[in-house]
Design a protein around this motif. Structure first.
Motif, PDB file in Angstrom:
ATOM      1  N   SER A 227      24.705  96.324   4.386  1.00 17.84           N
ATOM      2  CA  SER A 227      23.631  95.622   5.088  1.00 17.84           C
ATOM      3  C   SER A 227      23.673  95.927   6.583  1.00 17.84           C
ATOM      4  CB  SER A 227      23.798  94.112   4.856  1.00 17.84           C
ATOM      5  OG  SER A 227      22.933  93.394   5.686  1.00 17.84           O
ATOM      6  N   LEU A 228      22.481  96.092   7.166  1.00 12.86           N
ATOM      7  CA  LEU A 228      22.381  96.430   8.587  1.00 12.86           C
ATOM      8  C   LEU A 228      21.530  95.373   9.298  1.00 12.86           C
ATOM      9  CD1 LEU A 228      23.183  98.779  10.567  1.00 12.86           C
ATOM     10  CD2 LEU A 228      20.935  99.765  10.115  1.00 12.86           C
ATOM     11  N   GLY A 229      21.940  94.971  10.511  1.00 13.16           N
ATOM     12  CA  GLY A 229      21.309  93.823  11.169  1.00 13.16           C
ATOM     13  C   GLY A 229      20.211  94.148  12.156  1.00 13.16           C
ATOM     14  N   SER A 230      19.888  95.448  12.326  1.00 14.91           N
ATOM     15  CA  SER A 230      18.828  95.797  13.278  1.00 14.91           C
ATOM     16  C   SER A 230      18.223  97.144  12.873  1.00 14.91           C
ATOM     17  CB  SER A 230      19.394  95.851  14.698  1.00 14.91           C
ATOM     18  OG  SER A 230      18.340  95.891  15.637  1.00 14.91           O
ATOM     19  N   VAL A 231      17.444  97.728  13.730  1.00 14.46           N
ATOM     20  CA  VAL A 231      16.937  99.108  13.658  1.00 14.46           C
ATOM     21  C   VAL A 231      15.932  99.359  12.518  1.00 14.46           C
ATOM     22  CG1 VAL A 231      17.552 101.555  13.468  1.00 14.46           C
ATOM     23  CG2 VAL A 231      19.022 100.001  14.753  1.00 14.46           C
ATOM     24  N   LEU A 232      16.272  98.947  11.275  1.00 16.19           N
ATOM     25  CA  LEU A 232      15.439  99.322  10.125  1.00 16.19           C
ATOM     26  C   LEU A 232      14.145  98.513  10.054  1.00 16.19           C
ATOM     27  CD1 LEU A 232      18.290  99.782   7.494  1.00 16.19           C
ATOM     28  CD2 LEU A 232      17.147 101.524   8.892  1.00 16.19           C
ATOM     29  N   ASN A 233      13.159  99.090   9.350  1.00 11.93           N
ATOM     30  CA  ASN A 233      11.832  98.458   9.263  1.00 11.93           C
ATOM     31  C   ASN A 233      11.883  97.067   8.637  1.00 11.93           C
ATOM     32  OD1 ASN A 233      11.042 100.958  10.180  1.00 11.93           O
ATOM     33  ND2 ASN A 233      10.157 101.629   8.232  1.00 11.93           N
ATOM     34  N   HIS A 234      12.694  96.910   7.572  1.00 14.72           N
ATOM     35  CA  HIS A 234      12.701  95.598   6.921  1.00 14.72           C
ATOM     36  C   HIS A 234      13.337  94.526   7.796  1.00 14.72           C
ATOM     37  CE1 HIS A 234      16.634  97.208   5.395  1.00 14.72           C
ATOM     38  NE2 HIS A 234      17.003  95.954   5.387  1.00 14.72           N
ATOM     39  N   VAL A 235      14.214  94.957   8.693  1.00 16.16           N
ATOM     40  CA  VAL A 235      14.808  93.988   9.627  1.00 16.16           C
ATOM     41  C   VAL A 235      13.742  93.501  10.623  1.00 16.16           C
ATOM     42  CG1 VAL A 235      16.593  93.628  11.373  1.00 16.16           C
ATOM     43  CG2 VAL A 235      17.069  95.079   9.379  1.00 16.16           C
ATOM     44  N   MET A 236      12.968  94.461  11.140  1.00 18.71           N
ATOM     45  CA  MET A 236      11.878  94.085  12.070  1.00 18.71           C
ATOM     46  C   MET A 236      10.916  93.134  11.362  1.00 18.71           C
ATOM     47  SD  MET A 236      12.799  96.015  14.662  1.00 18.71           S
ATOM     48  CE  MET A 236      14.471  96.505  14.213  1.00 18.71           C
ATOM     49  N   LEU A 237      10.597  93.475  10.107  1.00 18.89           N
ATOM     50  CA  LEU A 237       9.682  92.660   9.308  1.00 18.89           C
ATOM     51  C   LEU A 237      10.157  91.203   9.252  1.00 18.89           C
ATOM     52  CD1 LEU A 237       7.268  92.747   7.155  1.00 18.89           C
ATOM     53  CD2 LEU A 237       9.122  92.788   5.460  1.00 18.89           C
ATOM     54  N   HIS A 238      11.422  91.006   8.866  1.00 25.05           N
ATOM     55  CA  HIS A 238      11.946  89.641   8.709  1.00 25.05           C
ATOM     56  C   HIS A 238      11.908  88.854  10.017  1.00 25.05           C
ATOM     57  CE1 HIS A 238      14.543  91.426   5.210  1.00 25.05           C
ATOM     58  NE2 HIS A 238      13.292  91.224   4.853  1.00 25.05           N
ATOM     59  N   GLN A 239      12.040  89.584  11.119  1.00 28.18           N
ATOM     60  CA  GLN A 239      12.078  88.878  12.410  1.00 28.18           C
ATOM     61  C   GLN A 239      10.691  88.441  12.874  1.00 28.18           C
ATOM     62  OE1 GLN A 239      14.647  87.744  13.846  1.00 28.18           O
ATOM     63  NE2 GLN A 239      16.401  88.962  13.191  1.00 28.18           N
ATOM     64  N   THR A 240       9.628  88.956  12.254  1.00 30.62           N
ATOM     65  CA  THR A 240       8.288  88.608  12.758  1.00 30.62           C
ATOM     66  C   THR A 240       7.953  87.129  12.590  1.00 30.62           C
ATOM     67  OG1 THR A 240       7.233  89.213  10.655  1.00 30.62           O
ATOM     68  CG2 THR A 240       7.324  90.922  12.384  1.00 30.62           C
ATOM     69  N   ILE A 241       8.763  86.407  11.833  1.00 32.23           N
ATOM     70  CA  ILE A 241       8.543  84.961  11.720  1.00 32.23           C
ATOM     71  C   ILE A 241       8.586  84.301  13.107  1.00 32.23           C
ATOM     72  CG2 ILE A 241      10.975  84.323  11.330  1.00 32.23           C
ATOM     73  CD1 ILE A 241       9.894  82.350   9.139  1.00 32.23           C
ATOM     74  N   ILE A 242       9.332  84.910  14.021  1.00 27.55           N
ATOM     75  CA  ILE A 242       9.422  84.370  15.390  1.00 27.55           C
ATOM     76  C   ILE A 242       8.044  84.384  16.053  1.00 27.55           C
ATOM     77  CG2 ILE A 242      10.453  84.656  17.685  1.00 27.55           C
ATOM     78  CD1 ILE A 242      12.773  86.188  16.368  1.00 27.55           C
ATOM     79  N   GLY A 243       7.419  85.553  16.065  1.00 32.27           N
ATOM     80  CA  GLY A 243       6.129  85.689  16.739  1.00 32.27           C
ATOM     81  C   GLY A 243       5.017  84.923  16.026  1.00 32.27           C
ATOM     82  N   LEU A 244       5.101  84.873  14.694  1.00 29.05           N
ATOM     83  CA  LEU A 244       4.075  84.149  13.938  1.00 29.05           C
ATOM     84  C   LEU A 244       4.116  82.658  14.258  1.00 29.05           C
ATOM     85  CD1 LEU A 244       4.533  86.116  10.600  1.00 29.05           C
ATOM     86  CD2 LEU A 244       2.527  86.217  12.113  1.00 29.05           C
ATOM     87  N   GLU A 245       5.320  82.112  14.367  1.00 29.74           N
ATOM     88  CA  GLU A 245       5.439  80.712  14.791  1.00 29.74           C
ATOM     89  C   GLU A 245       4.941  80.539  16.226  1.00 29.74           C
ATOM     90  OE1 GLU A 245       9.524  79.628  12.240  1.00 29.74           O
ATOM     91  OE2 GLU A 245       9.509  79.472  14.419  1.00 29.74           O
TER      92      GLU A 245
END
Lengths: 455, 455
Positions: A227-245
Motif C-alpha cells: 500500500s502507498l500513501g500518496s502519488v497514485l491516482n486512487h490516493v488523490m481520488l480518496h482525498q477529494t472528500i476534503i474539497g467536496l466537504e
C-alpha cells in the motif's frame, strides 16, 4: 459572536469521490514497465488488489464511497472548516482566510482519508496482510489505524533513523496493532543486501519501499499486498472528500466561490484532496488561482523537469509521468519530512502541464515563522508540512491588502504538529537554518532521467 | 449508516455555566486560613483576581459565559458526543456507550475549558502576568494556549524531572509563547531553598506550587496573579460546559437520560465538568449512578478520610475540605500523572459526603488493557488518565450484559494520549506493573491531618 467554524453533520458526508481524470483537458500518460511499454492492470495486480487498480485507471467522474468506509471516516469527518479571523485581524488584511482542519483525525493528518478505503478494498479482496513503508511515520500510523478496523495484519518498514529518533510515531503504530520494523532489516533479501553494503546505514524511503514491495510479492498465496500513501491516482481520488466537504462549507459561510486555493505538496495528496473538486469548476470557467506549495529544498514542481521516472530510489515501481528531481535525489534534512519526495503525483503534474495550477516554493525559516504566528493567533499547532500552506496563505493575504481586494483564500490545514515539536525548538532558539539547493545539484540529480523513456 | 457522532453548531454553545453550589443538599465548608478561621475573599485577592474569587464563592445557579470566552472556546467546542458502537459490539453488551470527546482542543484535553476563562478574567482585571505550576504539562500547555489570546505573560514552573523527560509538553508551551522553568529554580526564595537542601532534587508539584505562588505575590504592583487548573470551585464551574453540551447531545441521540455517568478524577475537574449538570437532575429525583474513577495507587476518594488539608505539599494554600491522603503524600509513579494528586476538589468531596456519587478505584494494568481495546475498536488513542474512565465504562457495560439491561452509559473522554505514548510501550512489551498501596502507607500519610482543624 461572529461565526468561525462551519460544521456539517455525518448525514452531510459526501457519498462519492471526485475523479479529476474525467475532466483534465489532457489525459495523464500511462505508467510504463521496465520494457518501456504501458503497464497493464494485470501486471500491477502482483502489488495491489484489483479493485484498487480499477480505481487507479478509472476515468469515471464520480466513484461511490462504500458505506463501511463512510462509517469509519465519520469518526472525524466531515472535518470542520474554519475562518481564521484572528489571523486576518493580525495581518490587517481585507482577505477572508478559510482553512480545512484535517488534523482532527485520530492519527492527526489527512492520511487516513485514503488509508481507510485502501484497508477496506484490500479486505474486500480477501487480503489478510499489507506491507508499507513510512518515513517520519505519518503514513505508517494512518494505515495502522485503518487496518485495525479490518483485522488486517500490517507490517510497516520505517526508515531506521526515524525509527530510532521518532519513537512516538512507532508507538502509535504498535498501539493500533501494527508491526513496525526498522529498515533496512534482515526480513527481506533487499534489506540484507543494503545491510551487507553498510551495516550502519540510516536507511531511506527508497530502501523501505523496496523491502515492503519485496515482502508483498514474495507471499505466493497472493494474500499479501502493498500500500502507498500518496502519488497514485486512487490516493488523490480518496482525498477529494476534503474539497467536496469544503465546497459545502464555503456555501454555509456565505461564499459563492474561493479566489485562491492553497495546499502544501510532497507527493501531492493533501493538495489534490482540497483542490481537485475546485479544479473541476476552474476547467468549467471559474476564475480560481490554485497553488501547491513545496520547500525550496525539494523544488520538484518549481525547478525540476516533467519526465518519466521511478517512484522509488530502488527502481521497483513502474515509470510514472511526473515533475521529478530524479529518483536518486536525497533532499536536505528539513523538518517537513512529508515534503521530502523527489517526484509529484502524475495527476498534479498533469494539472501543472495544463496550466491549471501555479506551484510555488518557500524556505523553511519563513514557514516556521508563519507556523508560530499561526499558533499564537489561531491556536492549533501545525505540522511542519502544513506550515508551508500557512506561509503561502499569509503571502496571499498580504497581497490582497496591498491590492485592496477582499479575496477568499482557502487552504488545507493538513495536520497537527504535536508529534513534530523539535522543529519549533530549533526555530525558537534561533538554530533553524534554510537549505538552499544549488542549481548544480539539481542538474546532477536530474541527469538520471536522460536514460529513461520520454513522455 | 448508523449515526455515531452527535455534533452541535457554534450557535448551540451553552451561554451559562452551571454552579453545583446552588443545589448541593449541604454547603461546602469554607476554606480556612493559617489561624483556622474562614479565609475572606480579600485574603485570597493576593493570589487571584477578584472576579474569579467572586465565582469561587458564588452560590448563583447559572453564571454567564463572556462572549470573548465563547469565541475562543468555539475553536473546538461544542465538542462531539460519540456513541462507541464498535466497542459495544466487541463487548456484546446491550448497553449504549456514549463518550464526550474533550481531546479535540488544541492542547488535547479538557484543561483549556478553564484556562481560557481564567486568562480572560485575569486580563479583564488588568493582570499582565500569570504564574502557575505543571506536573506532566497538560495544565501548563493549556494555560499557555489560553494566555496567547490575551497577551498575558505566563511563567510555568514545571517539575524538573518532567521538564527533562517530557520535552514535548514544554515545547508546546514555548510555541504558544510561555516561559517554562524547571522547578525548583533560582528565580524564587523557596526554589533556592529547595536547591540548597538538595541540588539534584527531581522537584515536585508541591515545590512548583510554592515557587509559582511566591512569584505571584512578590510582585508588589499587583499585576501578577497565580492560576490553578483543578480543585477550586471556579475551575469546576468552567468545566460544566462539558456536561451542558452532553445533555443537548444525548437528546439529539434520542436518549431521555443517562443511567450511568463516569469520569476519571485527579483533582476532579473533568469528572465535575461532565457530571455536575446531571447531578442537578439527580438531586431533583432522577435515578443516575455517577462514578468518579481514581487509581488504586492514589485512592483519595476510596480509602482516605474527609478532612481539612492543604492543597499543596508546602502548605501555602488555605485549608480545603476534601477527601485527602495528606498533603505530604507522594503517589507511586503511575503513567496517569494527572491523577497523582493527594486531594479531591471540595465540591466533588461534598457530593461524595452527600451520597450523590460513588467513587471507585482501578489498577493501572486494567486501565491500559482497556485503553488498547479502545484504540483498536474506537480509533482514538486515549490519555492514561482517560483510560480509567474507559475501563470503568467497560466494567459497567459488562455488568449491563450480565443483567441483560439496555443501560445508557456516558463517560468523559478527557484527553488524547499522543504525548504520553511511553506508557503504551511499557504495557505492550509486558513491562508495566501495578503499584498496590499498603494500608500502612496510607495510615502513615494521613497522620499529618490530625494536627489540622476538623470539619
Amino acid at each position: 459572536m461572529e461565526q468561525t467554524k462551519y460544521t456539517l453533520t455525518e448525514k452531510e458526508l459526501p457519498r462519492q469521490w471526485y475523479n479529476l481524470s474525467a475532466d483534465l483537458p489532457n489525459p495523464v500518460p500511462p505508467p510504463l514497465g521496465p520494457d518501456g511499454k504501458p503497464v497493464s492492470p494485470e501486471m500491477l495486480s502482483k502489488i495491489f488488489p484489483m479493485n484498487l487498480i480499477e480505481q487507479e485507471v478509472s476515468t469515471e467522474r464520480w466513484i461511490d464511497i462504500p458505506e463501511k468506509v463512510l462509517e469509519i471516516l465519520s469518526l472525524w469527518r466531515p472535518s470542520p472548516l474554519y475562518r481564521a479571523r484572528r489571523l486576518e485581524e493580525y495581518l490587517k488584511t481585507p482577505a477572508k482566510i478559510y482553512y480545512k482542519h484535517e488534523g482532527v483525525s485520530p492519527p492527526g493528518s489527512h492520511k487516513p482519508n485514503t488509508a481507510v478505503p485502501q484497508a477496506y478494498y484490500n479486505s474486500e479482496f480477501g487480503i489478510k496482510k499489507i506491507t508499507t513503508e513510512t518515513g517520519a511515520g505519518q503514513w505508517g500510523s494512518a494505515l495502522s489505524f485503518a487496518c485495525t478496523f479490518f483485522g488486517i495484519d500490517l507490517k510497516v518498514f520505517m526508515v531506521r533513523i526515524s525509527f530510532d529518533q521518532k519513537p512516538f510515531r512507532r508507538l502509535m503504530m504498535q498501539t493500533w496493532g501494527a508491526e513496525c520494523i526498522p529498515s533496512p532489516s534482515n526480513l527481506t533479501e533487499s534489506g540484507k543486501k543494503f545491510l551487507s553494503e553498510d551495516p550502519d546505514t540510516p536507511g531511506s524511503l527508497g530502501m523501505a519501499i523496496s523491502e515492503a514491495i519485496e515482502m508483498a510479492i514474495s507471499d505466493k498465496t497472493g494474500k499479501t499486498k502493498y500500500s502507498l500513501g500518496s502519488v497514485l491516482n486512487h490516493v488523490m481520488l480518496h482525498q477529494t472528500i476534503i474539497g467536496l466537504e469544503a465546497k459545502k462549507q464555503l456555501k454555509l459561510a456565505g461564499e459563492k466561490k474561493a479566489d485562491v486555493i492553497i495546499g502544501c505538496a510532497g507527493g501531492g495528496s493533501n493538495f489534490a484532496g482540497l483542490s481537485f473538486p475546485f479544479l473541476a469548476d476552474k476547467i468549467a470557467g471559474d476564475e480560481i488561482v490554485v497553488i501547491p506549495v513545496e520547500p525550496t529544498s525539494c523544488p520538484t514542481m518549481t525547478k525540476a523537469p516533467y519526465s518519466y521516472d521511478f517512484g522509488d530510489t530502488a527502481q521497483k515501481t513502474p515509470l510514472l509521468p511526473m515533475y521529478t528531481l530524479g529518483h536518486a535525489f536525497v533532499p536536505p534534512p528539513i523538518h517537513a519530512g512529508g515534503l521530502r519526495y523527489h517526484g509529484m503525483a502524475p495527476l498534479v503534474s498533469q494539472a501543472i502541464v495544463d496550466g491549471l495550477i501555479k506551484p510555488k516554493a518557500l524556505d523553511q525559516l519563513d514557514c516556521y515563522k508563519a507556523a508560530v504566528t499561526w499558533a499564537r493567533t489561531e491556536g492549533f499547532i501545525p505540522a511542519p508540512e502544513t506550515s508551508h500552506a500557512i506561509a503561502a496563505s499569509i503571502e496571499e493575504a498580504n497581497k490582497a491588502r496591498e491590492e485592496g481586494k477582499e479575496k477568499v483564500i482557502l487552504f488545507n490545514w493538513s495536520g497537527h504538529g504535536l508529534m513534530d515539536l523539535t522543529g519549533y525548538e530549533s526555530y525558537l532558539s534561533g538554530k533553524l537554518v534554510n537549505y538552499p539547493l544549488p542549481d548544480e545539484k539539481i542538474k546532477e540529480s536530474i541527469s538520471v532521467l536522460q536514460s529513461l523513456p520520454k513522455i
